[in-house]
Design an enzyme around this catalytic site. Structure first.
Site, PDB file in Angstrom:
ATOM      1  N   GLN A 127       0.824  -1.207   0.000  1.00  7.74           N
ATOM      2  CA  GLN A 127       0.000   0.000   0.000  1.00  7.74           C
ATOM      3  C   GLN A 127       0.855   1.253   0.000  1.00  7.74           C
ATOM      4  OE1 GLN A 127      -2.069   0.814   3.771  1.00  7.74           O
ATOM      5  NE2 GLN A 127      -3.908   1.254   2.599  1.00  7.74           N
ATOM      6  N   SER A 162       4.110  -1.324   4.208  1.00 11.55           N
ATOM      7  CA  SER A 162       4.308  -2.668   4.776  1.00 11.55           C
ATOM      8  C   SER A 162       4.551  -3.696   3.673  1.00 11.55           C
ATOM      9  CB  SER A 162       3.086  -3.073   5.589  1.00 11.55           C
ATOM     10  OG  SER A 162       2.818  -2.137   6.603  1.00 11.55           O
ATOM     11  N   GLU A 245      -9.792  -2.242   5.101  1.00  4.28           N
ATOM     12  CA  GLU A 245      -8.664  -2.536   5.983  1.00  4.28           C
ATOM     13  C   GLU A 245      -9.103  -2.593   7.443  1.00  4.28           C
ATOM     14  OE1 GLU A 245      -4.069  -1.008   6.679  1.00  4.28           O
ATOM     15  OE2 GLU A 245      -5.531   0.375   5.821  1.00  4.28           O
TER      16      GLU A 245
END
Length: 394
Positions: A127, A162, A245
């Site tokens: 992301q 991440s 999310e």
């Protein structure tokens, strides 16, 4: 036998026949569980079987490799996987974030190109949202995407990406119009991570891990056919992805089928604090454990109720901020309680006097401090709840 009972019976039979021992959390005889190398082989076998069944993405349409299950069937599947302690075969941002977003906003071409590789575990995603000067105020992002006809030329940087060092695709919020209000000049694009214009540098954290990265774009290319939701419409797409999310179907049902391994809070307390009259000896500690367990159970029931009230099986809206906020605080409380129960054994960083679980939990406690910041800080979540759920004035 009604259709729900029939599906449960068929699912139970299939899982019993196809879920390998190494992908279950235990059984009546733990000595039958294979060793680490065999477990890895079993995990691959389990993944392959679930891919073939369509259950790596159980609720996705069959034409994209999913299972086509409705909400009730999906909950039955999760319950039956939990019953035997089956691990979730596939996770990550492809399954939980970009996949559901493409199902809502993607073109037919985008769905056909990107969804099947996610289901088959052939594509790994990361992301590209936060920037060094655009974290909580994400709409202030400055990574630019210049229109070059059949593609955008992207320049700028992202941070806290991440898993970027392992990903082969990234979804990115970029600024495509700097001359309009900041929320209105943002677009959402998909980019191939293998190109020369993208550089990734892992960030070492206090926990000793490097799950986050800095990602730099130097004349990187985003193809026009990978623009999602339309030019300058990225803020709407990006916000919806954040709701996936914070509270996707998978996380609301429980985030997976298998339970956390290792001793419970009660078992740890009995070992370290001792017992009196068959109960945990420390009254205060016993009360805190009861309160934590009650809060956890109530939270799970609220999540389940939300799933049951969602008619089409899609991710809920702004109320996902409640789940992210409270779930984070609950997990931090539980993690800290484990360390406090163990006393000095809960402070281990290295050394043979500490067990592997003690060391892992200490590092996990440190890493968990970040969970109230990423995916939108808990302060941001409270603002969303106040405005979008409770209808309070700005």
């Amino acid at each position: 036998m009604n259709s729900s009972d029939t599906f449960r019976h068929e699912t139970r039979e299939w899982l019993e026949s196809n879920c390998p021992p190494g992908t279950r959390s235990g059984g009546p005889d733990p000595s039958l569980i294979p060793g680490p190398q065999d477990r890895r082989k079993d995990s691959r076998l389990w993944l392959d079987r679930m891919i073939e069944k369509g259950w790596t993405a159980p609720t996705w349409p069959v034409e994209f490799g999913g299972g086509g299950l409705n909400t009730d069937q999906y909950m039955v599947l999760i319950e039956e996987m939990r019953r035997i302690g089956a691990q979730v075969p596939l996770g990550g941002m492809g399954i939980s974030l970009i996949g559901p977003t493409l199902l809502e906003f993607g073109t037919d071409d985008q769905k056909e190109r990107h969804l099947p590789p996610i289901v088959r575990a052939e594509a790994t995603w990361c992301q590209g949202y936060s920037e060094p000067n655009a974290g909580s105020d994400l709409a202030s992002l400055q990574t630019r995407a210049e229109d070059k006809g059949d593609h955008f030329l992207v320049n700028g940087s992202k941070i806290w990406t991440s898993g970027a060092q392992y990903a082969n695709w990234i979804f990115v919020l970029v600024r495509t119009d700097p001359d309009v209000p900041k929320h209105e000049g943002i677009s959402f694009v998909l980019m191939d991570m293998s190109q020369e214009g993208i550089t990734v540098k892992p960030i070492r954290l206090i926990s000793g891990e490097s799950p986050f990265c800095e990602t730099f774009f130097d004349n990187a290319i985003a193809r026009k056919e990978d623009l999602v939701g339309g030019l300058n419409k990225g803020w709407t797409v990006g916000k919806r992805l954040l709701q996936h999310e914070r509270g996707s179907m998978a996380s609301l049902v429980g985030g997976g089928a298998s339970r956390a391994q290792g001793p419970s809070l009660e078992q740890e307390a009995r070992e370290y604090a001792g017992t009196r009259d068959g109960r945990i000896a420390d009254d205060s500690l016993r009360s805190r454990i009861v309160a934590t367990n009650m809060n956890s159970h109530a939270f799970q029931l609220t999540q389940r109720r939300t799933v049951e009230e969602t008619e089409d099986g899609s991710t809920p809206g702004p109320q996902t901020s409640i789940f992210k906020m409270y779930g984070t605080e609950l997990q931090q409380t539980r993690s800290e309680l484990f360390l406090q129960i163990r006393g000095s054994a809960g402070l281990g960083w290295r050394g043979q006097q500490f067990s592997a679980r003690n060391l892992g939990d200490t590092r996990g406690w440190l890493a968990g401090r970040a969970s109230s910041i990423y995916s939108g800080s808990n302060e941001i979540q409270r603002n969303i709840v106040a405005k979008r759920v409770l209808g309070l004035p700005d």
